[in-house]
Design a protein around this motif. Structure first.
Motif, PDB file in Angstrom:
ATOM      1  N   ARG A   9      58.035  29.820  13.406  1.00 31.76           N
ATOM      2  CA  ARG A   9      59.226  29.695  13.159  1.00 31.76           C
ATOM      3  C   ARG A   9      59.536  31.358  12.523  1.00 31.76           C
ATOM      4  O   ARG A   9      60.834  31.653  13.351  1.00 31.76           O
ATOM      5  CB  ARG A   9      59.498  28.623  12.559  1.00 31.76           C
ATOM      6  CG  ARG A   9      60.713  29.167  12.844  1.00 31.76           C
ATOM      7  CD  ARG A   9      61.565  27.436  13.611  1.00 31.76           C
ATOM      8  NE  ARG A   9      63.123  27.478  13.932  1.00 31.76           N
ATOM      9  CZ  ARG A   9      63.644  28.270  14.401  1.00 31.76           C
ATOM     10  NH1 ARG A   9      63.289  29.028  14.846  1.00 31.76           N
ATOM     11  NH2 ARG A   9      64.747  27.800  14.675  1.00 31.76           N
ATOM     12  N   TYR A  10      58.949  31.911  11.916  1.00 37.73           N
ATOM     13  CA  TYR A  10      59.798  32.785  10.998  1.00 37.73           C
ATOM     14  C   TYR A  10      58.396  33.990  10.635  1.00 37.73           C
ATOM     15  O   TYR A  10      57.127  33.570  10.399  1.00 37.73           O
ATOM     16  CB  TYR A  10      60.184  32.771   9.219  1.00 37.73           C
ATOM     17  CG  TYR A  10      61.598  31.814   9.195  1.00 37.73           C
ATOM     18  CD1 TYR A  10      61.471  30.272   9.365  1.00 37.73           C
ATOM     19  CD2 TYR A  10      62.931  32.506  10.210  1.00 37.73           C
ATOM     20  CE1 TYR A  10      62.887  29.988   9.587  1.00 37.73           C
ATOM     21  CE2 TYR A  10      63.967  31.856  10.481  1.00 37.73           C
ATOM     22  CZ  TYR A  10      63.846  30.178   9.877  1.00 37.73           C
ATOM     23  OH  TYR A  10      65.155  29.548   9.939  1.00 37.73           O
ATOM     24  N   ARG A  36      64.013  37.908  24.926  1.00 38.34           N
ATOM     25  CA  ARG A  36      64.278  37.866  23.161  1.00 38.34           C
ATOM     26  C   ARG A  36      66.434  37.863  23.891  1.00 38.34           C
ATOM     27  O   ARG A  36      67.131  38.505  23.985  1.00 38.34           O
ATOM     28  CB  ARG A  36      64.361  39.321  22.860  1.00 38.34           C
ATOM     29  CG  ARG A  36      64.669  40.308  24.054  1.00 38.34           C
ATOM     30  CD  ARG A  36      64.374  41.839  22.424  1.00 38.34           C
ATOM     31  NE  ARG A  36      65.246  42.228  21.445  1.00 38.34           N
ATOM     32  CZ  ARG A  36      65.184  43.146  20.690  1.00 38.34           C
ATOM     33  NH1 ARG A  36      63.957  44.467  20.638  1.00 38.34           N
ATOM     34  NH2 ARG A  36      65.869  43.040  19.786  1.00 38.34           N
ATOM     35  N   ASP A  38      69.114  38.123  21.045  1.00 41.82           N
ATOM     36  CA  ASP A  38      70.301  38.888  20.254  1.00 41.82           C
ATOM     37  C   ASP A  38      71.634  39.097  20.387  1.00 41.82           C
ATOM     38  O   ASP A  38      72.449  38.632  21.548  1.00 41.82           O
ATOM     39  CB  ASP A  38      70.481  40.570  20.442  1.00 41.82           C
ATOM     40  CG  ASP A  38      68.746  41.541  20.583  1.00 41.82           C
ATOM     41  OD1 ASP A  38      67.839  40.745  21.877  1.00 41.82           O
ATOM     42  OD2 ASP A  38      68.610  41.258  19.351  1.00 41.82           O
ATOM     43  N   THR A  86      63.194  43.362  16.094  1.00 46.52           N
ATOM     44  CA  THR A  86      63.586  42.556  15.041  1.00 46.52           C
ATOM     45  C   THR A  86      64.648  41.321  15.591  1.00 46.52           C
ATOM     46  O   THR A  86      65.812  42.304  16.478  1.00 46.52           O
ATOM     47  CB  THR A  86      64.510  43.452  13.476  1.00 46.52           C
ATOM     48  OG1 THR A  86      63.459  43.659  12.630  1.00 46.52           O
ATOM     49  CG2 THR A  86      65.465  41.967  13.049  1.00 46.52           C
ATOM     50  N   SER A  87      64.486  40.076  15.809  1.00 48.67           N
ATOM     51  CA  SER A  87      65.080  39.726  16.994  1.00 48.67           C
ATOM     52  C   SER A  87      64.674  38.032  17.006  1.00 48.67           C
ATOM     53  O   SER A  87      63.019  37.671  16.153  1.00 48.67           O
ATOM     54  CB  SER A  87      65.057  40.025  18.140  1.00 48.67           C
ATOM     55  OG  SER A  87      65.516  39.879  19.666  1.00 48.67           O
ATOM     56  N   MET A  88      65.522  37.596  17.481  1.00 48.93           N
ATOM     57  CA  MET A  88      65.030  35.886  17.985  1.00 48.93           C
ATOM     58  C   MET A  88      64.540  35.832  18.792  1.00 48.93           C
ATOM     59  O   MET A  88      64.536  36.282  20.410  1.00 48.93           O
ATOM     60  CB  MET A  88      66.030  34.866  18.357  1.00 48.93           C
ATOM     61  CG  MET A  88      65.317  33.723  18.402  1.00 48.93           C
ATOM     62  SD  MET A  88      64.308  32.754  17.093  1.00 48.93           S
ATOM     63  CE  MET A  88      66.555  31.717  16.272  1.00 48.93           C
ATOM     64  N   GLY A 111      61.192  29.244  18.853  1.00 49.61           N
ATOM     65  CA  GLY A 111      61.806  29.964  18.446  1.00 49.61           C
ATOM     66  C   GLY A 111      61.289  30.929  18.033  1.00 49.61           C
ATOM     67  O   GLY A 111      60.808  29.922  16.982  1.00 49.61           O
ATOM     68  N   THR A 112      61.151  32.264  17.867  1.00 52.49           N
ATOM     69  CA  THR A 112      60.465  32.580  16.772  1.00 52.49           C
ATOM     70  C   THR A 112      61.436  33.604  15.883  1.00 52.49           C
ATOM     71  O   THR A 112      61.902  34.894  16.760  1.00 52.49           O
ATOM     72  CB  THR A 112      58.562  33.357  17.352  1.00 52.49           C
ATOM     73  OG1 THR A 112      58.418  32.334  17.354  1.00 52.49           O
ATOM     74  CG2 THR A 112      58.338  34.296  16.164  1.00 52.49           C
ATOM     75  N   ARG A 113      61.503  34.183  14.460  1.00 57.02           N
ATOM     76  CA  ARG A 113      62.436  35.455  14.050  1.00 57.02           C
ATOM     77  C   ARG A 113      61.380  35.768  13.671  1.00 57.02           C
ATOM     78  O   ARG A 113      61.207  35.219  12.455  1.00 57.02           O
ATOM     79  CB  ARG A 113      63.813  34.385  13.797  1.00 57.02           C
ATOM     80  CG  ARG A 113      64.519  35.780  12.954  1.00 57.02           C
ATOM     81  CD  ARG A 113      65.841  34.782  11.871  1.00 57.02           C
ATOM     82  NE  ARG A 113      66.777  34.119  13.061  1.00 57.02           N
ATOM     83  CZ  ARG A 113      67.715  34.894  14.350  1.00 57.02           C
ATOM     84  NH1 ARG A 113      67.596  35.618  14.171  1.00 57.02           N
ATOM     85  NH2 ARG A 113      68.299  33.401  14.258  1.00 57.02           N
ATOM     86  N   THR A 115      61.232  39.337  11.532  1.00 53.75           N
ATOM     87  CA  THR A 115      61.981  40.934  11.614  1.00 53.75           C
ATOM     88  C   THR A 115      61.158  42.075  10.897  1.00 53.75           C
ATOM     89  O   THR A 115      59.439  41.719  10.350  1.00 53.75           O
ATOM     90  CB  THR A 115      62.421  40.153  10.348  1.00 53.75           C
ATOM     91  OG1 THR A 115      63.122  39.818  10.208  1.00 53.75           O
ATOM     92  CG2 THR A 115      62.893  41.353   8.965  1.00 53.75           C
TER      93      THR A 115
END
Lengths: 117, 114
Positions: A9-10, A36, A38, A86-88, A111-113, A115
């Protein structure tokens, strides 16, 4: 009910790391996609795959690669992560076995966020 | 250039009020048209789609959309908004011959006041 599962997830990674984002679907779908997302840009297609070991570039493939060794799994790879990645990231799938693929709605994962620091 | 435009980035409505979210596209021929919704922390869910035929399309959750060829528009409507409709809404198109490559607009974030 169709399920598209994204493994993380993150995710927090460092610049230059190799990053794998995994996606699994349980409906035997032929087509799988990586987008992706943004703010202000909506979703942009990175890569898609219409069969095992088959792939096609989307609109923004630079800096990414994909792997589809099994029908249910579609991996997105960042060979050397950069801060502008860096994005979802959203994975999706649909069936190609209907009369027209357009009649088969896309099913999205949560989604995977990512960073990249 | 080919594009999908959602002119409104944020919209706020009161619960019970009507809603219209705008979507315009610029393609030579009428593409396939979709509306998706993304609730907080979730993936996208298909609300409705238009391929051909009746230009007023009914979707899930009480939403409808109207295709207007002369205006290159596919606006989403709901007669009475519920607090649970607060989400981000995306218009998307598949250009003719575009296979499965959905092209998304930038999205409209909807807030609902009680």
């Amino acid at each position: 009910d169709v399920k598209v599962t994204q493994s993380s997830r993150y995710l927090v990674k460092r610049t230059g790391e190799k990053v794998f984002l995994e996606c699994v679907q349980d409906m035997d779908h032929e087509n799988m996609f990586w987008y992706r997302q943004d703010p202000g840009l909506g979703l942009r297609l990175i890569y898609f795959s219409y069969d095992v070991k088959m792939k096609e570039k989307g609109d923004i493939p630079e800096g990414y690669s994909v792997s589809r060794e099994k029908k249910e799994r579609f991996s997105l790879i960042l060979e050397s992560a950069s801060t502008n990645q860096t994005s979802m990231y959203l994975c999706a799938s649909n069936s190609a076995r209907t009369e027209s693929s357009y009649n088969s709605p896309l099913h999205f994962g949560n989604g995977t966020r990512l960073t990249v620091t | 250039a080919q594009s999908v435009t959602q002119p409104d980035i944020h919209i706020t409505v009161s619960e019970g009020a009507s809603l219209e979210l705008r979507c315009n596209y610029s393609y030579g021929a009428t593409p396939y048209l979709f509306w998706y919704v993304q609730s907080p922390g979730q993936g996208l869910q298909l609300l409705l789609k238009y391929f051909s035929g009746d230009t007023l399309v009914q979707g899930i959750k009480g939403f409808e959309a109207e295709f207007k060829r002369s205006q290159s528009s596919f606006n989403l409507r709901k007669p009475s908004v519920h607090w649970s409709d607060a989400a981000e809404y995306f218009c998307a198109v598949v250009p003719l011959g575009g296979y499965n490559k959905l092209i998304f607009g930038a999205g409209t974030r909807l807030a609902v006041h009680p």
